[in-house]
Design an enzyme around this catalytic site. Structure first.
Site, PDB file in Angstrom:
ATOM      1  N   GLN A 160       0.821  -1.215   0.000  1.00 48.88           N
ATOM      2  CA  GLN A 160       0.000   0.000   0.000  1.00 48.88           C
ATOM      3  C   GLN A 160       0.858   1.270   0.000  1.00 48.88           C
ATOM      4  O   GLN A 160       0.445   2.307   0.515  1.00 48.88           O
ATOM      5  CB  GLN A 160      -0.949  -0.014   1.200  1.00 48.88           C
ATOM      6  CG  GLN A 160      -2.145  -0.941   1.015  1.00 48.88           C
ATOM      7  CD  GLN A 160      -3.021  -0.524  -0.167  1.00 48.88           C
ATOM      8  OE1 GLN A 160      -3.116   0.656  -0.501  1.00 48.88           O
ATOM      9  NE2 GLN A 160      -3.660  -1.483  -0.806  1.00 48.88           N
ATOM     10  N   SER A 161       2.024   1.188  -0.592  1.00 48.95           N
ATOM     11  CA  SER A 161       2.934   2.342  -0.594  1.00 48.95           C
ATOM     12  C   SER A 161       2.342   3.537  -1.349  1.00 48.95           C
ATOM     13  O   SER A 161       2.007   3.436  -2.538  1.00 48.95           O
ATOM     14  CB  SER A 161       4.251   1.925  -1.248  1.00 48.95           C
ATOM     15  OG  SER A 161       5.025   3.065  -1.565  1.00 48.95           O
TER      16      SER A 161
END
Ligand SMILES: *Cc1c(COP(=O)(O)O)cnc(C)c1O
Length: 340
Positions: free
Chosen positions: A82-83
């Site tokens: 989920q960067s």
């Protein structure tokens, strides 16, 4: 000094600037009003534009500028599944006419595409999952080798875009803030923001020094502190000083972290952060993210409640973005919202 020399660095325009500086007066009321709570200004770096914005877009203007100057065809970067940084890099690649390869670590490579991962897919980035704990740099080097084999030119961006060049780029936040504070004649005592891979910290601390900002800088950590991370931030900051032609240097004592609000670790929710998400939504209609900005705001609120910041002071909170992660935590946050 009143400005920082950045004009000699190649820059590719990606961000919608300047981002607003908002007066959070309803938040201040909710935290006890002027008797108990400092004046709070929120620097809206969640609104840098580019596929849902965030702090990484400022860094990427300079990283992509450098990539294009070097004839790159493909941006390669890494992060968690989920960067925000990976998503922003994928978006920057689209805008600059480049390819993107994202090395993302996960325990669950088959997780449903949502939040940032969904946006990565929409932006046509190539996602290469690796197991958590695997060596990200090796995986990026392997991706770079693949690009070269196909006659491309790879440009590898370390985690968070946190290089000296990225940090130099992030100093544009402070340059803008200085002008905005001048317009409203505010002299803040504190700057609070969410700190992760160290590039924002390096940029914020160095720029505060170079521009003689009146405030002290405090980065609220997204995960428990480590000496290696602090050392890295120091190296990044002093590399950035060199890049902008300054002979100023920062020391470890200048890099002040707030270490009590990260809970058990990166992306592990805390009750205080969830409470901050509700509070900001319901007082200012500002959406915080559970991984970075809500933890940072919970740290700021804790410092206000415990008197570490006085009611007659002024604090700037930098909203660094991260909104796509809200939707990843929909179930938990909806329950919390229903409970009040
Ligand atoms: C990456 C990120 C941060 C931390 O910035 P660093 O430069 O990595 O320290 C803070 N907030 C959000 C939303 C981010 O995506």
């Amino acid at each position: 000094m009143t400005s920082i020399m950045l004009d000699h660095l190649p820059r590719y325009p990606l961000a919608t600037l300047p981002t607003p500086l908002d007066e959070a007066s309803r938040l201040r009321e909710a935290l006890g009003g002027s008797q108990h709570c400092p004046r709070i200004l929120i620097k809206r770096d969640d609104l840098t534009g580019l596929a849902l914005g965030g702090n990484k877009v400022r860094k990427l203007e300079f990283l992509v500028g450098d990539a294009l100057a070097r004839g790159a065809t493909t941006l390669i970067t890494c992060g968690g599944m989920q960067s925000n940084h990976a998503r922003a890099t994928a978006a920057a690649a689209v805008r600059a006419g480049l390819q993107a390869i994202l090395v993302l670590d996960t325990d669950d490579p088959d997780q449903s595409p949502q939040g940032n991962l969904l946006i990565d897919r929409l932006l046509n980035a190539e996602v290469r999952p690796i197991p958590k704990g695997a060596n990200r740099d090796e995986a990026m080097a392997a991706a770079a080798a693949d690009v070269r084999r196909a006659d491309g030119v790879a440009y590898v961006i370390p985690v968070g875009g946190s290089t000296s060049l990225g940090a130099a780029g992030y100093m544009t936040m402070t340059m803008e803030l200085k002008a905005q504070l001048g317009q409203i004649e505010a002299e803040p005592d504190w700057l609070y923001y969410a700190s992760g891979s160290g590039g924002s910290q390096a940029g914020n601390v160095l720029a505060a020094r170079l521009l003689n900002m009146p405030y002290r800088v405090r980065g609220v950590l997204d995960s428990p502190s480590s000496p290696a991370a602090a050392e890295r931030a120091l190296t990044i900051a002093n590399g950035a000083a060199e890049l902008v032609g300054s002979d100023q240097r920062v020391t470890a004592e200048d890099l002040v972290d707030v270490d009590g609000s990260s809970g058990e670790g990166y992306a592990i929710p805390t009750s205080e952060a969830d409470a901050a998400i509700l509070l900001l939504a319901r007082t200012e209609a500002i959406l915080l993210d559970p991984v970075y900005t809500a933890k940072a705001m919970s740290g700021l609120i804790d410092h206000i409640r415990t008197g570490q910041i006085r009611p007659d002071e002024t604090v700037v909170f930098v909203h660094t973005g991260g909104v796509p992660a809200l939707f990843v935590d929909a179930q938990r946050l909806a329950l919390r919202a229903a409970a009040g």
